[in-house]
Write an enzyme that holds these catalytic residues in place. Structure first.
Site, PDB file in Angstrom:
ATOM      1  N   CYS A  43       0.825  -1.210   0.000  1.00 34.61           N
ATOM      2  CA  CYS A  43       0.000   0.000   0.000  1.00 34.61           C
ATOM      3  C   CYS A  43       0.859   1.259   0.000  1.00 34.61           C
ATOM      4  O   CYS A  43       0.525   2.258  -0.649  1.00 34.61           O
ATOM      5  CB  CYS A  43      -0.925   0.012   1.210  1.00 34.61           C
ATOM      6  SG  CYS A  43      -2.063  -1.384   1.280  1.00 34.61           S
ATOM      7  N   THR A  44       1.967   1.212   0.713  1.00 30.86           N
ATOM      8  CA  THR A  44       2.873   2.359   0.734  1.00 30.86           C
ATOM      9  C   THR A  44       3.384   2.657  -0.667  1.00 30.86           C
ATOM     10  O   THR A  44       3.437   3.823  -1.093  1.00 30.86           O
ATOM     11  CB  THR A  44       4.044   2.092   1.692  1.00 30.86           C
ATOM     12  OG1 THR A  44       3.538   1.912   3.019  1.00 30.86           O
ATOM     13  CG2 THR A  44       5.033   3.248   1.684  1.00 30.86           C
TER      14      THR A  44
END
Length: 221
Positions: A43-44
């Site tokens: 997600c980062t």
């Protein structure tokens, strides 16, 4: 969340403050996408890369809007990590992240998998991505499992294809198409319709063994 369905209006708390979706969207296209959780590696990379390439979306009249079920303060703290990991992100993170702690919006927008959607203790949003046009219609959806990161080039590519079809109406984009390559002309398009859009020199018809005239391409558009 079927294609061509009207995406409902909704209210949400975000890292940019409260929003009403229709007001936020305005006359723009919107990429609304969910991620499983803050402070997670895939997600980062996704949210960071979307932020780093924000100007490309903006040039195509597209707004970005992320969503997960984590608290608002967690989103805010995580954004600092994202900006640290991607140093080419603007100082002000360029798009909002929705806080959907109740999971109400995730359920409403079909962003949970079938196994967990009714269990608030275990449910996290999958990597759902919806491309929504200025009429608030869902034009394209992508659903990835939580373990697979998305491809930003593909998201930009399909936005270009959707907007090109809206402009020219009688065209479609073939397999592996990228902007600038030849496009296909829909079989139902008449010669008159085609002539109003394309110069005759750019049209090419492919003869097929069936004798059916359904493969026509254009190179200038």
């Amino acid at each position: 969340m079927r294609l061509e369905a009207i995406v409902p209006d909704f209210s949400a708390n975000t890292t940019h403050g409260p929003i009403e979706f229709y007001d936020y969207a305005g006359d723009s296209w919107v990429v609304l996408f969910s991620h499983p959780a803050d402070f997670t590696p895939v997600c980062t990379t996704e949210l960071g890369r979307m932020a780093a390439r924000y100007s490309e979306f903006k040039r195509q009249n597209v707004k970005l809007l992320a969503l997960s079920c984590d608290p608002l303060q967690t989103h805010a703290d995580w954004v600092n990590d994202i900006k640290s990991y991607y140093t080419d992100i603007p100082a002000d993170f360029p798009y909002p992240i929705i806080c959907d702690e109740s999971r109400e919006l995730a359920v409403r927008l079909d962003m949970l998998n079938e196994t967990d959607r009714q269990d608030p203790e275990t449910a996290v949003t999958v990597r759902a991505l919806y491309i929504i046009d200025p009429n608030k219609k869902l034009r394209l959806s992508m659903l990835y499992p939580t373990t697979i990161g998305r491809n930003i080039d593909e998201i930009l590519r399909v936005i270009t294809a959707l907007q090109l079809h809206d402009r020219l109406k009688v065209i479609a984009t073939p397999v592996d198409w990228t902007p600038g390559e030849k496009i296909m002309i829909l079989p139902e398009a008449t010669n008159e319709e085609i002539g109003e859009i394309f110069p005759s020199s750019s049209i090419h018809s492919v003869s097929m063994p069936s004798g059916k005239d359904y493969l026509r391409t254009a190179t200038k558009y």
